[in-house]
Scaffold this motif. Structure first.
Motif, short mmCIF file in Angstrom:
data_model
loop_
_atom_site.label_atom_id
_atom_site.label_comp_id
_atom_site.label_asym_id
_atom_site.label_seq_id
_atom_site.Cartn_x
_atom_site.Cartn_y
_atom_site.Cartn_z
N VAL A 755 16.54 38.35 73.25
CA VAL A 755 16.16 38.80 74.60
C VAL A 755 15.99 40.31 74.50
CG1 VAL A 755 16.80 38.85 77.03
CG2 VAL A 755 17.51 36.93 75.59
N GLU A 756 14.75 40.76 74.34
CA GLU A 756 14.52 42.14 73.93
C GLU A 756 14.07 43.07 75.04
OE1 GLU A 756 11.87 42.09 70.63
OE2 GLU A 756 13.21 40.88 69.37
N THR A 757 13.67 42.53 76.18
CA THR A 757 13.15 43.38 77.26
C THR A 757 13.64 42.89 78.62
OG1 THR A 757 11.15 42.07 77.61
CG2 THR A 757 11.04 43.83 75.93
N ARG A 758 13.39 43.70 79.62
CA ARG A 758 13.69 43.30 81.00
C ARG A 758 12.87 42.06 81.35
NH1 ARG A 758 15.16 46.79 85.63
NH2 ARG A 758 15.22 48.45 84.07
N ALA A 759 11.62 42.03 80.91
CA ALA A 759 10.78 40.86 81.18
C ALA A 759 11.35 39.61 80.54
CB ALA A 759 9.35 41.12 80.68
N ASP A 760 11.90 39.75 79.33
CA ASP A 760 12.52 38.60 78.66
C ASP A 760 13.67 38.05 79.49
OD1 ASP A 760 10.76 38.84 76.58
OD2 ASP A 760 12.18 39.81 75.21
N LEU A 761 14.44 38.95 80.14
CA LEU A 761 15.56 38.49 80.97
C LEU A 761 15.06 37.62 82.12
CD1 LEU A 761 17.88 41.63 81.27
CD2 LEU A 761 18.52 39.40 80.33
N ARG A 762 13.86 37.91 82.59
CA ARG A 762 13.33 37.13 83.71
C ARG A 762 12.82 35.76 83.28
NH1 ARG A 762 11.46 42.44 85.40
NH2 ARG A 762 9.44 42.14 84.38
N GLU A 763 12.58 35.59 81.97
CA GLU A 763 11.99 34.35 81.49
C GLU A 763 12.86 33.58 80.51
OE1 GLU A 763 9.27 33.30 82.79
OE2 GLU A 763 8.82 35.14 83.90
N ALA A 764 13.86 34.23 79.91
CA ALA A 764 14.62 33.62 78.83
C ALA A 764 15.42 32.41 79.29
CB ALA A 764 15.57 34.66 78.23
#
Length: 830
Positions: A755-764
């Motif tokens: 989980v490398e970005t803020r966007a990843d947190l929204r989709e992971a």
């Protein structure tokens, strides 16, 4: 005087005081009211600790609010600001809004305009004046706590000038100055045009004495037997004696003041063996929980040592501790859970930690300027001694100095017990203080001419005290010359104006010398960008890894070593865009064609730049450091924003290396180096690390503003360096670490889990996030919500459903030695 008879207060306040058990005012409080305290009269209250100074302040502020005004409470320390705000918040149910402001020096604090009582440090108040806070002219009452600190060469000038400015802004302003230890309170009251209330009255007796042999001899002629066995120390015997009690009250806590951090820690370990004998079963359980909280603050040896002492009922307290450490210790001591604190004198600076007995073990402190161990001032020792005695808890207070022989006992009585505190004296006339305050005075519109400046300064304590009126004018002229040369002010005949950059420097709350250093460094970086990028890319002749201090072949003073900047300068006419014959050099002609993906200036270069300003307290060079950092200096030279001083310029080179050591600490922090490694490597505590980080963040923020205002192309590099030091992470974690609740440790765990970005947190996958956060559901939900996830709930999410790569075990952080060195362990900023 009965509290029920008080007038001029908001409705319900007298009744509230009665409900708190305050039916009668203490004599100093009654004298203050009779002097016009609740009618808006200015007052200097010089009364002992625990004699009710805070209620004097509250009565002044509450009566001011009742008349439709606004009150300001100025404190010397952030910790004290939080303590006072919590204390004043009990008045909110009577319609009194309370606010606190201690940080962000570039804010006008507009939100504070709706507050009735505002608590702030003197530096914050000064910055609010500089930033033209609109509500400042609404102030009707200002309380200056610990006003004797005008004598402090660091904080004093700011408090002094700030009070002068507030009085200029509000001609009918009520000033209430508080202190327990002002030798010349009459001079202070004359300066502030205030009435003086001076008293030695205390609600409980304070007995001051000296322990020698097997007894404490007190100033009143009485003695208390405290035997010390053969081979034993005085301090443990005194702490144990206080805990034994004497039938007049319950267990007594102790404060032990020592002269260094190391002594505080070693003394606490010894006291823990004493206090452990006096804790109950329930207390043992509570102390174990408290010790666990302390360990959670940071994974350092200091934190572990503190937790071990606390588990046994003792603690140490010094500036090297993290703020959370200090708060936990202070609260537990006030709750009588911790029985003894061994502290450096910083604890005597106003934080509410009264005890049954104060032991001043060390009355001397090392002073380099003095050339050895120097006796403490009477004022400082009396501040420590004033902590003895807790009203409502102790039948008396005892303050004890330690003597090894009869002559030392007699000396201590003469020097401290029977002595009056020294007079406080203004430190305003020093150039470092006037640099900052003269620029701010011009930029804020308080004066526009030399005569106007001197007229303003005539309202300060310095002008009241000086017997050399010409000196202030001479120092003012030197400072104005400095400000003009560096482009912060300009003259138009007799008129002095702050330049645009001068206004910015004032609003940023920078020492003008810091601003000049930063501007010079950023401009140097712009002028030498391409040559240094080439050097960083390896496009320079091979050079030795370190410079020799002496040449063994007579070639040059650096032993044949040629600096990167000098290499380019030799072929480009000085690196300023022209060759030796005045024509454009080939090297600069294709400057724009040089491309690299390296950020410039580098983080280390920027950290070093701000670390060599007077606003950053540099780390000292210890034995062996000069060679280590000289070698590092020449290895990393292309990154520095300025020319390295010659090794033969002893003072300048030593300062350069001290700044480099401090910058390297910041680079380690931003490189995710383990906090315990940093404390060991640099000989600092977790509080020191955070202090350096906060200062660097502030100075880099100022550098970013200055770079933008001067239209320099280093804005992005400065912003990135600032964010990295703020979050304590490498570049790849900046996006993640910026999510509220993540912090440096969690950001690394999430990144390693994919989980490398803020966007990843929204989709992971939620189970992946939960596993990376070690099953902490509430934490995971809060982080997902902060990242903007539409469905942050972690209900029915099982971390066991996460793929194997989502949970890198601890060994996963050690796949390479570098990762082991760089993985962070400092608690998240939450």
């Amino acid at each position: 005087m009965r509290t029920a008879d008080l007038t001029g207060l908001p409705t319900g306040i007298p009744e509230a005081l009665r409900d708190e058990g305050i039916e009668e005012l203490y004599p100093p409080q009654a004298e203050a009211v009779e002097a016009g305290l609740t009618d808006g009269e200015s007052l200097v209250s010089a009364v002992p600790t625990a004699s009710g100074k805070t209620l004097i302040a509250e009565l002044a502020m509450l009566s001011s609010v009742a008349r439709g005004g606004k009150a300001l409470y100025i404190v010397p320390l952030r910790a004290l600001a939080s303590e006072k705000k919590a204390e004043f918040e009990r008045w909110e149910e009577y319609g009194i809004d309370v606010g606190v402001s201690t940080g962000n020096y570039e804010s006008d604090g507009e939100w504070l305009s709706s507050r009735d009582i505002i608590v702030a440090t003197s530096e914050k108040v000064d910055s609010l004046v500089r930033n033209n806070a609109a509500w400042m002219d609404q102030l009707t009452c200002v309380v200056a706590d610990e006003v004797h600190l005008v004598d402090d060469r660091h904080r004093g000038p700011t408090l002094e000038v700030t009070l002068a400015k507030l009085r200029r802004l509000n001609t009918n302003l009520q000033i209430v100055a508080l202190s327990a230890t002002v030798g010349n309170a009459g001079v202070v009251s004359d300066w502030l045009d205030a009435k003086l209330v001076k008293s030695d009255w205390r609600p409980i007796d304070l007995k001051m004495g000296v322990h020698y042999g097997n007894a404490v001899s007190f100033a009143d002629g009485s003695q208390r037997e405290v035997p010390v066995g053969r081979g034993e120390r005085q301090t443990p015997a005194l702490v144990a004696d206080a805990l034994e009690g004497d039938g007049e009250g319950d267990q007594g806590s102790s404060l032990v003041f020592v002269n260094s951090r190391r002594n505080a820690e070693s003394a606490a370990r010894r006291m823990a063996d004493v206090t452990e004998r006096y804790i109950t079963g329930d207390e043992r359980s509570d102390l174990a929980e408290l010790a666990a909280e302390i360990r959670d603050v940071s994974d350092t040896e200091t934190s572990e040592d503190l937790a071990n002492a606390v588990a046994k009922g003792a603690a140490f307290h010094h500036a090297g501790l993290a703020a959370e450490h200090r708060t936990l210790v202070e609260d537990a001591f006030r709750d009588r859970l911790i029985k003894c604190i061994c502290a450096t004198p910083t604890l005597a600076a106003g934080v509410n930690t009264p005890s049954r007995r104060v032991v001043v073990r060390d009355w001397q402190r090392y002073d380099g300027d003095y050339g050895g161990m120097k006796p403490l001032d009477v004022l400082e020792v009396h501040q420590m001694m004033g902590r003895a005695g807790r009203p409502g808890l102790d039948p008396y207070g005892e303050a004890v100095l330690l003597a090894k022989d009869a002559d030392a006992r007699d000396e201590l009585f003469e020097r401290y017990i029977w002595a009056d505190a020294e007079d406080v004296r203004s430190k305003l006339a020093a150039e470092p203080a006037l640099r900052t305050h003269l620029l701010a005075t011009v930029a804020s519109g308080f004066a526009h001419t030399r005569e106007g400046l001197l007229e303003f300064l005539d309202q300060t304590l310095y002008a009241t005290q000086t017997d050399d009126p010409e000196r202030l004018g001479q120092v003012t002229d030197r400072v104005l010359d400095y400000l003009e040369v560096n482009g912060f002010v300009e003259f138009d005949g007799e008129t002095i104006r702050a330049t645009p950059v001068g206004h910015t420097v004032s609003r940023l709350y920078l020492d003008p010398m810091s601003a000049a250093e930063i501007i010079d460094g950023l401009e140097w970086a712009a002028d030498h960008r391409n040559e240094n990028l080439r050097a960083l890319a390896g496009e320079t002749p091979e050079k030795p890894t370190r410079a020799r201090s002496e040449s063994d072949d007579g070639t040059d003073e650096n032993g044949g070593f040629q600096r990167a900047s000098e290499m380019v300068a030799a072929g480009s006419g000085g690196g300023d865009g022209e060759s030796g014959d005045g024509s454009e050099s080939d090297d600069d002609a294709d400057a724009d064609a040089f491309e690299t993906d390296r950020t410039y200036p580098t983080p280390l270069g920027l950290y070093h730049l701000v670390c060599r300003t007077p606003d950053m307290y540099q780390l000292y060079l210890k034995s062996g450091d000069r060679e280590t950092y000289t070698e590092l200096c020449y290895e990393r030279e292309p990154e520095f924003l300025g020319r390295v001083p010659s090794e033969y310029e002893d003072v300048a080179f030593e300062d350069w290396l001290s700044a480099l050591k401090t910058a390297k600490l910041l680079e380690d922090w931003a490189g995710e180096v383990d906090e315990d490694r940093i404390t060991e490597r640099y000989g600092v505590g977790p509080g020191d690390i955070r202090g350096k980080v906060e200062t660097a963040e502030w100075l880099l923020g100022a550098a970013e503003r200055l770079a933008s205002e001067l239209d320099l192309d280093s804005v992005y590099a400065v912003r990135e360096a600032k964010k990295r030091v703020e979050y304590g992470v490498r570049e790849e974690l900046l996006d993640l670490a910026g999510v509220r609740g993540v912090g440096r440790k969690r950001a690394r765990r999430l990144f390693e889990a994919g989980v490398e970005t803020r966007a990843d947190l929204r989709e992971a996958d939620k189970s992946r996030v939960l596993a990376a956060l070690r099953g902490r559901r509430k934490t995971a939900q809060n982080i997902l919500e902060a990242a903007g996830r539409k469905d942050p709930s972690m209900d029915e999410v099982d971390e066991d459903d996460a793929p194997d790569d989502a949970v890198p075990d601890d060994a996963g952080f050690e796949t390479a030695k570098e990762r082991a060195d760089q993985q962070a362990s400092l608690g998240d900023f939450e």
